[in-house]
Design a protein around this motif. Sequence first.
Motif, PDB file in Angstrom:
ATOM      1  N   GLU A   1     -12.063   1.047   0.737  1.00 61.87           N
ATOM      2  CA  GLU A   1     -12.419   0.202   1.873  1.00 61.87           C
ATOM      3  C   GLU A   1     -11.278   0.114   2.874  1.00 61.87           C
ATOM      4  N   GLN A   2     -10.044   0.043   2.382  1.00 59.65           N
ATOM      5  CA  GLN A   2      -8.907  -0.028   3.299  1.00 59.65           C
ATOM      6  C   GLN A   2      -8.598   1.333   3.919  1.00 59.65           C
ATOM      7  N   ILE A   3      -8.940   2.416   3.245  1.00 66.87           N
ATOM      8  CA  ILE A   3      -8.851   3.734   3.883  1.00 66.87           C
ATOM      9  C   ILE A   3      -9.829   3.801   5.045  1.00 66.87           C
ATOM     10  N   ASP A   4     -10.994   3.227   4.855  1.00 63.30           N
ATOM     11  CA  ASP A   4     -12.031   3.252   5.880  1.00 63.30           C
ATOM     12  C   ASP A   4     -11.712   2.328   7.052  1.00 63.30           C
ATOM     13  N   GLU A   5     -11.166   1.152   6.779  1.00 65.98           N
ATOM     14  CA  GLU A   5     -11.083   0.107   7.791  1.00 65.98           C
ATOM     15  C   GLU A   5      -9.705  -0.080   8.419  1.00 65.98           C
ATOM     16  N   SER A   6      -8.638   0.250   7.708  1.00 65.51           N
ATOM     17  CA  SER A   6      -7.299  -0.109   8.170  1.00 65.51           C
ATOM     18  C   SER A   6      -6.428   1.127   8.383  1.00 65.51           C
ATOM     19  N   PRO A   7      -6.084   1.460   9.623  1.00 65.54           N
ATOM     20  CA  PRO A   7      -5.169   2.589   9.849  1.00 65.54           C
ATOM     21  C   PRO A   7      -3.826   2.408   9.148  1.00 65.54           C
ATOM     22  N   ILE A   8      -3.348   1.166   9.061  1.00 62.50           N
ATOM     23  CA  ILE A   8      -2.055   0.910   8.422  1.00 62.50           C
ATOM     24  C   ILE A   8      -2.136   1.197   6.923  1.00 62.50           C
ATOM     25  N   TYR A   9      -3.145   0.633   6.262  1.00 68.89           N
ATOM     26  CA  TYR A   9      -3.278   0.853   4.819  1.00 68.89           C
ATOM     27  C   TYR A   9      -3.735   2.275   4.500  1.00 68.89           C
ATOM     28  N   ARG A  10      -4.451   2.902   5.429  1.00 67.49           N
ATOM     29  CA  ARG A  10      -4.832   4.301   5.236  1.00 67.49           C
ATOM     30  C   ARG A  10      -3.585   5.176   5.162  1.00 67.49           C
ATOM     31  N   LYS A  11      -2.677   4.986   6.123  1.00 67.19           N
ATOM     32  CA  LYS A  11      -1.438   5.767   6.128  1.00 67.19           C
ATOM     33  C   LYS A  11      -0.586   5.446   4.903  1.00 67.19           C
ATOM     34  N   ALA A  12      -0.508   4.158   4.550  1.00 70.72           N
ATOM     35  CA  ALA A  12       0.292   3.768   3.391  1.00 70.72           C
ATOM     36  C   ALA A  12      -0.216   4.443   2.121  1.00 70.72           C
ATOM     37  N   GLN A  13      -1.525   4.526   1.973  1.00 72.45           N
ATOM     38  CA  GLN A  13      -2.089   5.148   0.774  1.00 72.45           C
ATOM     39  C   GLN A  13      -1.891   6.661   0.781  1.00 72.45           C
ATOM     40  N   ARG A  14      -2.047   7.274   1.940  1.00 70.97           N
ATOM     41  CA  ARG A  14      -1.832   8.720   2.018  1.00 70.97           C
ATOM     42  C   ARG A  14      -0.381   9.072   1.688  1.00 70.97           C
ATOM     43  N   ASP A  15       0.561   8.322   2.252  1.00 71.11           N
ATOM     44  CA  ASP A  15       1.977   8.588   1.985  1.00 71.11           C
ATOM     45  C   ASP A  15       2.305   8.370   0.512  1.00 71.11           C
TER      46      ASP A  15
END
Length: 442
Positions: free
Chosen positions: A271-285
């Motif tokens: 859900e945070q990958i979908d909704e949050s650019p900040i948390y999306r980047k944090a998870q990818r990194d």
Amino acid sequence: MIMSKLSMLKRLFLAVVFAFPIGAYSQSSDTNQSNAHFLPSSKPDRIILNLSENPLEAVGVNWRTDTSQHTSKLEFAIATAGPEYREYTQLLQAKTEMLVSQQDDEPTIHANYHQVKLSGLKPGGQYVYRVGEGENWSEWFQFAIPEDDKEVNFLYFGDAQNEVVAMFSRVFREAIINLPKMDFTVYAGDLINHESADFEWGGWFDAGQWIHATIPSMMTPGNHEFSKNPPTLTPHWNAQFNLPTNGPSGLEETTYEVNYPELKIISLDGEQIDESPIYRKAQRDWLRDILTTNPRKWTVVTFHYPVYATAPDRYHDKMIDYIRPILQEFKVDLAIQGHDHAYARGRGFEENGQMDYEKGTVYVVSIAGPKMYDVKPDKWMDRKAYGTQTYQWIKVKENVLSFKTYTALGELYDSFEIHKDSKGENKLINQIPNTPERLQDK
């Protein structure tokens, strides 16, 4: 006469207090009365084991009481063949937090949640524990830590979500009855339908009952564990689960890793990958970092939104754009997903704008509850099913990952193995049963 009436009123008041403890809930209705068994009491309930970061050494334990139990404890020992373990127990004080919740037509519920991280465990050990305080204790539960022999067996369930205690419970219980003893279970999100509906959470715990307290579990959140605008994880999640906190900051207990000797299993917060650019980047990194330094032979990732859906018009672009490239780059073996209420399994490797359906990560979407979506054939699928509640048994041992899907009747519906060679390259061997696919009428 006046004193007699006052005495009668006092007795009536005391009877009401003892029947309905103050602070458990603040309103009543016919619906609430029918769900009264889900209300907290002085006796511990919703007892659950969760995987730790190092599952051969530690396990998380959580439980709930009403707010009259300001403190609570965990008593444990090494299991014995008889009752003598009670002479050698250790007592641990739990960390306690209050949760006040209310959603829709449910009452406002006040409850205390208690948690302990039980550490210092040994591979192959068997342990017993109970939780409580004073006169209010649970029964004794027994659990085992896997042998350090590089074999792991676990269950994977797609969304339970709807009519959980009525309809998901049989799937869960049939899996436990029909299969060998599992080391843990994985839930791919949408455990319930309304994120902070306490009675729904009560139904989820009721569906598993003692199983939750004896077989550790890990879960990844789905969109139904979040409220909207902005997307906010239900407070129930961190209160009632005791999951690893070794992921990115702000995503504790939703994005994390669990490490067995030859298996790394990762939860991503879809859900945070979908909704949050900040948390999306944090998870990818974070995902790239832990896979870059991953010494384990096998890697499994779980997240809610599927990369490939059970119909081409339901693909999830952000998972394809941001997560699939990392899974491909680091040769992740298996992705187990939810959200799309049907069953499908296969591969799809994108390279230079071309798709190869014979290599790469194996993607699985499954559904454990009764809510169903249609299925449309797609090139990535090796096996698919409509209107079919399933459970999945995954076994990892040495150079082979074995995957078997069963229907709620216990019938084998899908099966494959991944064989890994000395160079780390995978070969998929299909073992699909010679039975028709379950598909909707055209």
